[in-house]
Scaffold this motif. Structure first.
Motif, short mmCIF file in Angstrom:
data_model
loop_
_atom_site.label_atom_id
_atom_site.label_comp_id
_atom_site.label_asym_id
_atom_site.label_seq_id
_atom_site.Cartn_x
_atom_site.Cartn_y
_atom_site.Cartn_z
N MET A 112 0.97 -1.24 -0.10
CA MET A 112 0.06 0.23 0.22
C MET A 112 0.97 1.40 0.07
SD MET A 112 -2.43 1.56 3.24
CE MET A 112 -1.00 1.92 3.95
N THR A 113 0.46 2.21 -1.07
CA THR A 113 1.18 3.46 -0.86
C THR A 113 0.43 4.83 -0.46
OG1 THR A 113 2.61 2.50 -2.66
CG2 THR A 113 2.53 5.00 -2.43
N LEU A 114 0.88 5.48 0.42
CA LEU A 114 0.08 6.58 0.83
C LEU A 114 0.74 7.68 0.13
CD1 LEU A 114 -0.54 5.70 4.57
CD2 LEU A 114 -2.48 5.72 2.64
N THR A 115 0.05 8.46 -0.85
CA THR A 115 0.84 9.58 -1.50
C THR A 115 -0.33 10.39 -1.97
OG1 THR A 115 2.57 10.19 -2.99
CG2 THR A 115 0.96 8.53 -3.71
N GLY A 116 0.00 11.62 -2.16
CA GLY A 116 -0.89 12.87 -2.62
C GLY A 116 -1.87 13.25 -1.65
N LEU A 117 -2.99 13.84 -2.03
CA LEU A 117 -4.02 14.42 -1.28
C LEU A 117 -4.93 13.75 -0.58
CD1 LEU A 117 -5.17 17.33 -0.25
CD2 LEU A 117 -6.46 17.20 -2.37
N TYR A 118 -5.19 13.85 0.73
CA TYR A 118 -6.23 13.19 1.55
C TYR A 118 -6.90 14.30 2.22
CZ TYR A 118 -3.48 8.90 0.65
OH TYR A 118 -2.83 7.97 -0.03
N VAL A 119 -8.23 14.35 1.81
CA VAL A 119 -9.17 15.29 2.49
C VAL A 119 -9.86 14.95 3.85
CG1 VAL A 119 -10.89 16.86 2.14
CG2 VAL A 119 -9.66 16.39 0.30
N PRO A 120 -9.60 15.38 4.82
CA PRO A 120 -10.36 14.94 6.13
C PRO A 120 -11.60 15.62 6.14
CG PRO A 120 -8.85 16.71 6.60
CD PRO A 120 -8.82 16.55 5.13
N LEU A 121 -12.76 14.82 5.81
CA LEU A 121 -14.00 15.57 5.61
C LEU A 121 -14.63 15.95 6.85
CD1 LEU A 121 -15.38 12.98 2.90
CD2 LEU A 121 -14.77 15.41 2.37
N ILE A 122 -15.39 17.21 6.49
CA ILE A 122 -16.35 17.42 7.45
C ILE A 122 -17.39 16.62 7.76
CG2 ILE A 122 -15.70 20.35 7.01
CD1 ILE A 122 -18.64 20.02 5.82
N THR A 123 -18.33 16.94 8.83
CA THR A 123 -19.33 16.11 8.84
C THR A 123 -20.51 17.15 8.64
OG1 THR A 123 -18.53 14.53 10.37
CG2 THR A 123 -20.90 14.80 10.40
N PRO A 124 -21.25 17.22 7.67
CA PRO A 124 -22.30 18.35 7.49
C PRO A 124 -23.34 17.98 8.25
CG PRO A 124 -22.10 17.00 5.50
CD PRO A 124 -21.06 16.38 6.35
N PHE A 125 -24.19 18.83 8.82
CA PHE A 125 -25.40 18.89 9.36
C PHE A 125 -26.58 19.38 9.01
CE2 PHE A 125 -22.00 18.89 12.82
CZ PHE A 125 -22.05 17.84 13.20
N ALA A 126 -27.56 18.40 9.12
CA ALA A 126 -28.95 19.33 8.28
C ALA A 126 -29.65 20.11 9.30
CB ALA A 126 -29.78 18.16 8.20
N ALA A 127 -30.60 20.94 8.92
CA ALA A 127 -31.37 21.94 9.72
C ALA A 127 -31.75 21.36 10.91
CB ALA A 127 -32.43 22.60 8.85
N ASP A 128 -32.16 20.03 11.04
CA ASP A 128 -32.62 19.55 12.35
C ASP A 128 -31.35 18.84 13.32
OD1 ASP A 128 -31.83 17.37 11.21
OD2 ASP A 128 -33.86 16.03 10.76
#
Length: 276
Positions: free
Chosen positions: A1-17
């Motif tokens: 396995m090669t880890l290279t390049g860009l990794y995006v640590p994603l937000i957790t989006p929330f709904a209006a409720d």
């Protein structure tokens, strides 16, 4: 396995409720992977995992694992318990034990034990200004030699002597990924393999291009964007900009975080327009 390049640590989006907006999260994952990211990080700090329930965390991981499998990209999962990580994941992102300050030998012993029982490789998250545990370049090399340790998210708050030492002679097969967005350009110039960058929710293709082929001018522009996005506690400004773009239903964060100010949001939008 090669880890290279860009990794995006994603937000957790929330709904209006207040619930997790899973449709928006899935779209974000497709957006960043389609723009050239090598993979995404689920439940990194940017995803506010401490504010999520166990059921919410599990749902987020399952959703992103499915997206990454479908697109043939890598999933990294932030956790202190790699046993919770699906076998399809590329790695578990695991923090140096915070607060207790176990010393460098203690850190090596901790990760040796954790890697021995982990079903997936580990990426060690080294962020001493949060954990209060410094690690020398020599200790980082010891960690790189631990079986099952695949890489390092390096976030020491700048470019220090140990960073220069480590990147001057990086261990073979050990992925050093920059974790301080503002200084990702000089880290790449010194030889980092890529980055785990919250700023890359925006201008993803530019960040992906930078991690593949370092360019000083592009790096300077993206550093200005990153500085604006981190003007308030992460991920408040990132979420505010994504909401302004119509990509998530609300800019909401959960306590103890507070929403970004209008001023910080406007500055980040201005910096983004200069980048694109």
């Amino acid at each position: 396995m090669t880890l290279t390049g860009l990794y995006v640590p994603l937000i957790t989006p929330f709904a209006a409720d207040g619930s997790v907006a899973l449709d928006a999260l899935e779209r974000l994952a497709h957006d960043v992977l389609g723009a050239g990211a090598s993979g995404v990080v689920a439940l990194g700090t940017t995803g506010e995992p401490s504010s999520l329930s166990p059921a919410e965390r599990s749902t987020v991981v399952d959703l992103l694992a499915g997206v990454c499998t479908d697109l043939g990209r890598q999933l990294i999962v932030g956790t202190s318990d790699p046993a919770e990580v699906p076998a399809s994941a590329a790695a578990a992102l695991t923090l140096v034990p915070p607060f207790v300050r176990p010393g460098e030998d203690g850190v090596v012993a901790y990760f040796s034990a954790l890697a021995a029982r982990s079903p997936v490789p580990l990426v060690i998250y080294h962020v001493p200004y949060r954990t209060a545990q410094p690690l020398s370049a020599a200790t980082l090399r010891r960690l790189a030699a631990v079986p099952g340790v695949a890489g390092l998210k390096l976030a020491v708050g700048g470019i220090d002597a140990d960073t220069i030492d480590l990147l001057a002679g990086p261990p073979a097969g050990f992925a050093i990924l920059g974790g301080d967005d503002v200084v990702i350009s000089p880290l790449l110039a010194l030889g980092a393999a890529g980055g785990i960058l919250a700023s890359a929710h925006l201008a993803t293709a530019s960040f992906a291009r930078l991690t593949r082929s370092w360019d000083a001018g592009l790096g300077h522009r993206l550093a200005r964007l990153s500085a604006a996005l981190f003007a308030e506690p992460n991920p408040a400004v990132v979420k505010a900009v994504l909401h302004e773009q119509g990509r998530i239903p609300t800019p909401d964060v959960r306590l103890p975080l507070l929403p970004a100010s209008k001023e910080s949001t406007r500055t980040a939008l201005d910096r983004l327009s200069e980048t694109l």
